[in-house]
Scaffold this active site. Structure first.
Site, PDB file in Angstrom:
ATOM      1  N   PRO A 261       0.823  -1.219   0.000  1.00  0.00           N
ATOM      2  CA  PRO A 261       0.000   0.000   0.000  1.00  0.00           C
ATOM      3  C   PRO A 261       0.856   1.268   0.000  1.00  0.00           C
ATOM      4  CG  PRO A 261      -0.659  -1.515   1.758  1.00  0.00           C
ATOM      5  CD  PRO A 261       0.619  -2.032   1.196  1.00  0.00           C
ATOM      6  N   GLU A 262       0.494   2.214  -0.861  1.00  0.00           N
ATOM      7  CA  GLU A 262       1.169   3.516  -0.917  1.00  0.00           C
ATOM      8  C   GLU A 262       0.158   4.575  -0.450  1.00  0.00           C
ATOM      9  OE1 GLU A 262       3.237   3.976  -4.694  1.00  0.00           O
ATOM     10  OE2 GLU A 262       3.361   1.809  -4.930  1.00  0.00           O
TER      11      GLU A 262
END
Ligand SMILES: [Zn+2]
Length: 289
Positions: free
Chosen positions: A2-3
């Site tokens: 996840p960014e």
């Protein structure tokens, strides 16, 4: 992994469920989550706490709790939060019970995710200041700020963008997408970018991240929404994971190269490769084909 857009998606889904709720039960099933703190000590602190606000800093989710306490969650590679999962997922690491009868389960097959409890806004700020730099979409994220961060650095711009201590929130997906939007080759030494290039890069970072948030994140691996659904941004990538496909701007094939050990996608027509200088060792690029 996840960014920023994936974590922001979770934050937006989590806030209405969690804000104003009291944590009435908590089970930390994996001691790695709170290390070096003992899970029982963190459980005791969380039990009975009121969740006042759910915010985000870079890739951290920040739960502001009653008593000026902060729980900082990082999903790392494969962490996910699931609301009322049915049946109970196999890789549950932490379970929260809320005062309205709902449950929140933190799952993490690879177990790199963390949860740290900090006392006071000062401790929270110090913790984050050590780990993350300027936040995109903030007033501080200006071309001039980027220029100061980049000054004198020979690192490839892609590696620079992945360093959370410079700009917070970008990972492999959004770094590639931002560099394509800005027309900058990932191998360009960041300190040699012109002011105009840095300005384009700044805008492209926010545009790429905004597109990711708009699509509710990218699910190319374990990323899931609070209800287990997938994001849609993987279907809207301009270059990331599109090697061999035509560039959306010029139609020439997108190539995969390796920069700093990371698979990197580039259109070498729209993002011209820097000329290697004689007598200096070129940064190694392997074709991944
Ligand atoms: Zn192109």
């Amino acid at each position: 992994m996840p960014e920023l857009p994936e974590v922001e998606t979770i934050r937006r889904q989590l806030a209405p469920q969690l804000e104003g709720r009291r944590i009435v039960a908590v089970e930390i099933l994996d001691a790695r989550w709170t290390r070096p703190e003992h899970p029982a000590a963190v459980e005791a602190q969380l039990r009975g706490a009121l969740v006042e606000e759910v915010t985000r800093a870079g890739k951290y989710l920040v739960w502001q709790l009653s008593g000026d306490r902060y729980l900082l969650l990082h999903l790392r590679m494969t962490g996910a939060l699931l609301f009322d999962p049915e049946p109970e997922p196999p890789q549950a690491r932490v379970r929260f019970g809320l005062d309205d009868g709902h449950h929140l389960t933190y799952v993490d097959p690879r177990r790199f995710g963390t949860g740290h409890l900090l006392h006071g806004a000062q401790a929270r700020d110090a913790y984050l200041a050590e780990r993350i730099g300027v936040e995109p979409f903030s007033r501080e994220f200006t071309t001039e700020h980027l220029r100061r961060l980049a000054a004198g650095r020979q690192a490839p711009v892609k590696a620079f963008l992945l360093d959370q201590r410079r700009v917070a929130g970008l990972g492999n997906i959004y770094a590639d997408e931002a560099l394509f939007r800005a027309g900058i080759h990932p191998l360009r030494p960041v300190g040699r970018l012109s002011r105009a290039q840095l300005e384009r890069l700044r805008d492209a970072i926010e545009d790429a991240l905004a597109a990711g948030i708009e699509a509710k994140g990218a699910s190319i691996d374990d990323f899931r929404h609070l209800d287990g659904a997938r994001g849609a941004f993987q279907d809207r990538f301009l270059v990331h994971r599109r090697d061999g496909e035509p560039c959306p701007r010029c139609g020439r094939p997108i190539r995969k190269v390796v920069v700093g050990g990371r698979g990197t996608y580039v259109c070498e027509h729209c993002q011209p490769r820097p000329r290697t200088r004689p007598r200096t060792r070129a940064v190694r690029v392997r074709s991944a084909a």
